[in-house]
Design an enzyme around this catalytic site. Sequence first.
Site, PDB file in Angstrom:
ATOM      1  N   THR A 268      -4.796  -7.382 -18.993  1.00  0.00           N
ATOM      2  CA  THR A 268      -5.114  -8.440 -18.041  1.00  0.00           C
ATOM      3  C   THR A 268      -4.274  -8.331 -16.773  1.00  0.00           C
ATOM      4  O   THR A 268      -3.103  -8.003 -16.823  1.00  0.00           O
ATOM      5  CB  THR A 268      -4.856  -9.804 -18.716  1.00  0.00           C
ATOM      6  OG1 THR A 268      -5.702  -9.892 -19.857  1.00  0.00           O
ATOM      7  CG2 THR A 268      -5.123 -10.961 -17.793  1.00  0.00           C
TER       8      THR A 268
ATOM      9  N   GLY B 102       2.443 -10.513 -23.602  1.00  0.00           N
ATOM     10  CA  GLY B 102       3.604 -11.064 -24.293  1.00  0.00           C
ATOM     11  C   GLY B 102       4.656  -9.990 -24.496  1.00  0.00           C
ATOM     12  O   GLY B 102       4.341  -8.855 -24.842  1.00  0.00           O
TER      13      GLY B 102
ATOM     14  N   GLU C 189      -7.988 -13.046 -25.627  1.00  0.00           N
ATOM     15  CA  GLU C 189      -8.893 -12.180 -26.395  1.00  0.00           C
ATOM     16  C   GLU C 189     -10.353 -12.596 -26.259  1.00  0.00           C
ATOM     17  O   GLU C 189     -11.116 -12.508 -27.214  1.00  0.00           O
ATOM     18  CB  GLU C 189      -8.493 -12.156 -27.871  1.00  0.00           C
ATOM     19  CG  GLU C 189      -7.147 -11.536 -28.147  1.00  0.00           C
ATOM     20  CD  GLU C 189      -7.056 -10.093 -27.667  1.00  0.00           C
ATOM     21  OE1 GLU C 189      -8.054  -9.380 -27.754  1.00  0.00           O
ATOM     22  OE2 GLU C 189      -5.969  -9.710 -27.177  1.00  0.00           O
TER      23      GLU C 189
END
Lengths: 667, 667
Positions: free
Chosen positions: B150, B189, B432
């Site tokens: 992303t 993350g 997701e």
Amino acid sequence: MAEHNVCVELVRERQKCTFEVQELIHLIDGGITATEERREVENVVCTDPRIKDVVPEEYLSHKERYENAIRKNCILQEILKKYTEKRTWDNFRPSNKYRISSGVVKDISPFMLHTGMFIPTLVNQSDDEQKAKWVPKAMSMEIIGTYAQTELGHGSFIRGLETTATYDPNTEEFVLNTPNLTSYKWWPGGLAHTANHCIVVAQLYSKGQHYGVHPFFVQIRDIETHVPLPGIKVGEIGPKLGFQTANNGFLGFENFRIPRRNMLMKNAQVLKDGTYIKSKNDKLTYGTMVFVRVIILFDLAFELSRAATIAVRYSAVRHQSQLKANEPELQIIDYVTQQHKLFIGVSTSHVFRVVGLWLWNTYVKVNADIGKGNMDQLPELHALACCLKAVCSRDAAARVEEFRLACGGHGFMTSSNLPIINGIVSASITYEGEFSVLMLQTARFLMKAWNGVLARKTLTPTVSYLSKFSNSDRVQWANTTAGIISGFQAAAAGKTKEAYAAIQSYLKPGTDYEDAWNSASVQLVSASEAHCRAILCEISWSEMQRLSKTVSPNLGKVLLELAELYLTYWSLEKRGDLLMYTTISTADIAKLQARYEELLALIRPNAVGIVDGFDIRDEILNSTLGAYDGRVYERLMEEAKKSPLNAEPVNESFHKYIKPLMLKAKL
Amino acid sequence: MAEHNVCVELVRERQKCTFEVQELIHLIDGGITATEERREVENVVCTDPRIKDVVPEEYLSHKERYENAIRKNCILQEILKKYTEKRTWDNFRPSNKYRISSGVVKDISPFMLHTGMFIPTLVNQSDDEQKAKWVPKAMSMEIIGTYAQTELGHGSFIRGLETTATYDPNTEEFVLNTPNLTSYKWWPGGLAHTANHCIVVAQLYSKGQHYGVHPFFVQIRDIETHVPLPGIKVGEIGPKLGFQTANNGFLGFENFRIPRRNMLMKNAQVLKDGTYIKSKNDKLTYGTMVFVRVIILFDLAFELSRAATIAVRYSAVRHQSQLKANEPELQIIDYVTQQHKLFIGVSTSHVFRVVGLWLWNTYVKVNADIGKGNMDQLPELHALACCLKAVCSRDAAARVEEFRLACGGHGFMTSSNLPIINGIVSASITYEGEFSVLMLQTARFLMKAWNGVLARKTLTPTVSYLSKFSNSDRVQWANTTAGIISGFQAAAAGKTKEAYAAIQSYLKPGTDYEDAWNSASVQLVSASEAHCRAILCEISWSEMQRLSKTVSPNLGKVLLELAELYLTYWSLEKRGDLLMYTTISTADIAKLQARYEELLALIRPNAVGIVDGFDIRDEILNSTLGAYDGRVYERLMEEAKKSPLNAEPVNESFHKYIKPLMLKAKL
């Protein structure tokens, strides 16, 4: 605002707008003067450099956040003073004039209950002498107060509160005590380290008799040193989902004495010898509760307008995916699924505001009647305020969540401000009356009304439709706004009737009424909701229609589109009810669906103009995604760079923990 | 657990339970051995004193929280090592054996994407040589990775990613670049300060040609010093609604070079001279996406079971209001409106688990077929995984929110853990695969299937019901579980047909198919949802029925009650659909409502036993409201006392800000 910095998407959107945004702004404010006054205050507050954060609040520790909030809110109070001085509680009108605090200072103020509950309670429940003594001090913030009712073990059931106030005629004092762990006051905003006074709601005992809960004016901290007075145990309850800076506290008493005249004595009284004088009417205290619930409706409309502004502007700026190969990526607001998420929320903000104003006017009227000794309309007002607060807070939370989701991952970032708005709105589902408790209060009113229907009595205005739709035939459906409103009323009447019948059926085997009531309560809540939806549809439509006639045709058209969208959306959501209680056909539903999609398309070109009409300054919006200029990505990166973690390339925890872990792996 | 410390309410609830809780625990774990293994690991982790917080995480600053999370998670990784060493990716099975990290360390681990995305991607997309080189290092944590796909400007539209990887045949390297602000990687993350490697998804260019997005293995920090390598701009993106300790980061490249063999080459390849070798099948990468979505279903079931345990136990401990005058205050779980909030959530956790297992088995089967070169079932599996992930994440968030609201004000406290669970679950609606994007993927499959219906083709298993219900007659209603499942299928078929017709109707005036698709997309999403509900009802009922036959009759009865509650709840929620597409009557709906209320009453006595069956240790539950012993009020007060604000009676901000404000008021 300087247009040259505005991103091209928003410039284009604003050019497309078919109505005068200023006119909408004045409509929402209630006139040009109101807009000017609001803007003046906002300008003074927002341009004061002292009120800015050095490090954004969300990076601070819990303790630092509180300290920062006190700093900002004290400055704010000081700035606002010259404006609030003009205000008295007799000339109070709900407006968004002072709705700047939660914006400028980001989260909830530790002084919120000082203005929101402490002062109103003093005004409404003190006698004249008490009012003269306390209210000016509270208004000027010479004393700082809060409202301590809820306990660790008791929220919605006020009669169950455990804190005691026992009158001692020898010293002419009340002795306050916290008998158990569960009797600690728990939740009041500002109670922890901010307030030096509070209203304490406690069980009154005098001459060995128990007289139920009453409010007391209690000083808890020394005025000079702020140290808790002897016999007072006070502190904060810890972090929460939202309201991080509200400074919610706990409070316990150990033989803490206050003078007899610290009991708020407008209604009930205790005389020097301990004689208890009953209040003339138990329902008098309903007034404050209704007042607070009306205010909540305005708060919800305001928070929705903030979330709407953020999500709509972001959706105009954000491009994603090609609808057709080899064409540029679409603005996400052009996806109909996105419009479906956004526009109902925009419309809901308008609906809550106009219904809130209508409820406010009803409240003022009923209050005037009460002044003349006529309480006939109080139960109806109470029933209205209960279900509207319950349903609108849930709806607002759902809409804010939808706005957040409409902003994708970025809506999850604190810097979007949507998580903070989400925290503020979610909390309102519980405080000042939990959802199911309030819904069942309205249901009780509906069951009484249904008894009235069966006895062929004339019903009060907001439930008169029950008589109209009391027979069992399905109501004739008409695919018009009037038809939709009738449909919602028919559903409410049908559900009221069924809930009534459900109680009867559970009663049959010889059960207590209360047990039957409990067994039927899911249906009772459903009837309350249907009643509330009928009210929201009817009142919002009539109010928006009325307003549309007071403005230019172009704006009027937009207002009617928003109002019709609301009715159409809810007709489709509740088509199960309409199918059960009206003659609506599958073909009618298809027509509603087509009209809904048409309304989305009609609103689309004006979407940015409509949220510009909420006229929320960037400093009050507080969002990387929603600013007037649409510079979304620049702002996201600028905010990220403020993170203290980004001040150093390698965090010390690498050397302390990660590297040893990696080295062990090699062994 | 020592029963003598358990509050009287929970002792009584456990005595009432009609089934063996241990049997339910084993059923959920998948056998006695699985329970024992899980408990062994949990016991080792939960009794390690190093893993405890000194000050509760929520009082720390953003930076301190990260450091604390690294400390705890490094210890956890070390403890878990001897258990994870036995694990390889070939013997991976979903279970809740390792579902302890989010519990014990409270919020999300900065290593989450290391295990959740970095390793699976290496396993699935590297060639054998690459796998041998990288996977063991990653499994042992000699290197720490994440997955960077992303970007600031692109999420769901992967083809739109802007990061470039340009092959330079002279040095046999790829040159990575971040051309614009919007091209920064954003969200991964652990990327900010934790990972030293990552998979970077970038647009591949070779010999002047563009070949679309491909994954690259990239080292971003020095192994020894952890300093970002030259040409790397990396940092954290700031605080969020949840995932506070996930260490989400941004990443930019400036002419950053990596060896040719760092492109993951199981599928496509770039040869030394820059020749591009195409992947044999574009759909091969679907595998990882489907795998992750299956895992999400298990995560949701687990988080729901945590929230359910908290809310059900609290509801048994909490007393509030008298149903009848002069009787003691009821446990709130005895209010039917409360059961209405709780039990559907409990049931949903079971439904998600069994449907997740079914989807996992389907995935394993399809994957085996793919190994044999047969990809026929991939589109169906993909369509299933899309709508299940989308609908179940929304449902889970709604259920967790309902559990939170069911705990009243106390559910708003961080110490209840419900806000953290809420943050974890809410995020899953977006990551997701965003909700609408996924729903429209399934809708595309449904439209193709409907073409199949019109062409009288045989449909694949999960959509074969479309043929059965393809004519326009309303389906005969039967008030049985089979009837409900048929009803849901009829609704899905009806909505699929209508959405198909809506596209056709929008097509008529000569519009492009894509525009017609967009105009009809609200109805397309609605069809996808109906399809997903039909699947959830059908599979959960058949699986729960099957399971009920493998256990003792008393437990079997409870499983069937939970499964029937799920069907009945959704029939009532979606009665609008059933009224449109089946012959269900108002009387039938009244019967469903009565049965629903009956099921609530049947489940009520076993409610605490059922959540005990999730067997979640207090250290993993992490909740003041949900602990096994029910000492709710003691825990709330103990946690509050840990607040650093409570360490001093007067906060310094009083002297700095509040007192001057009070003094000014006096003037």
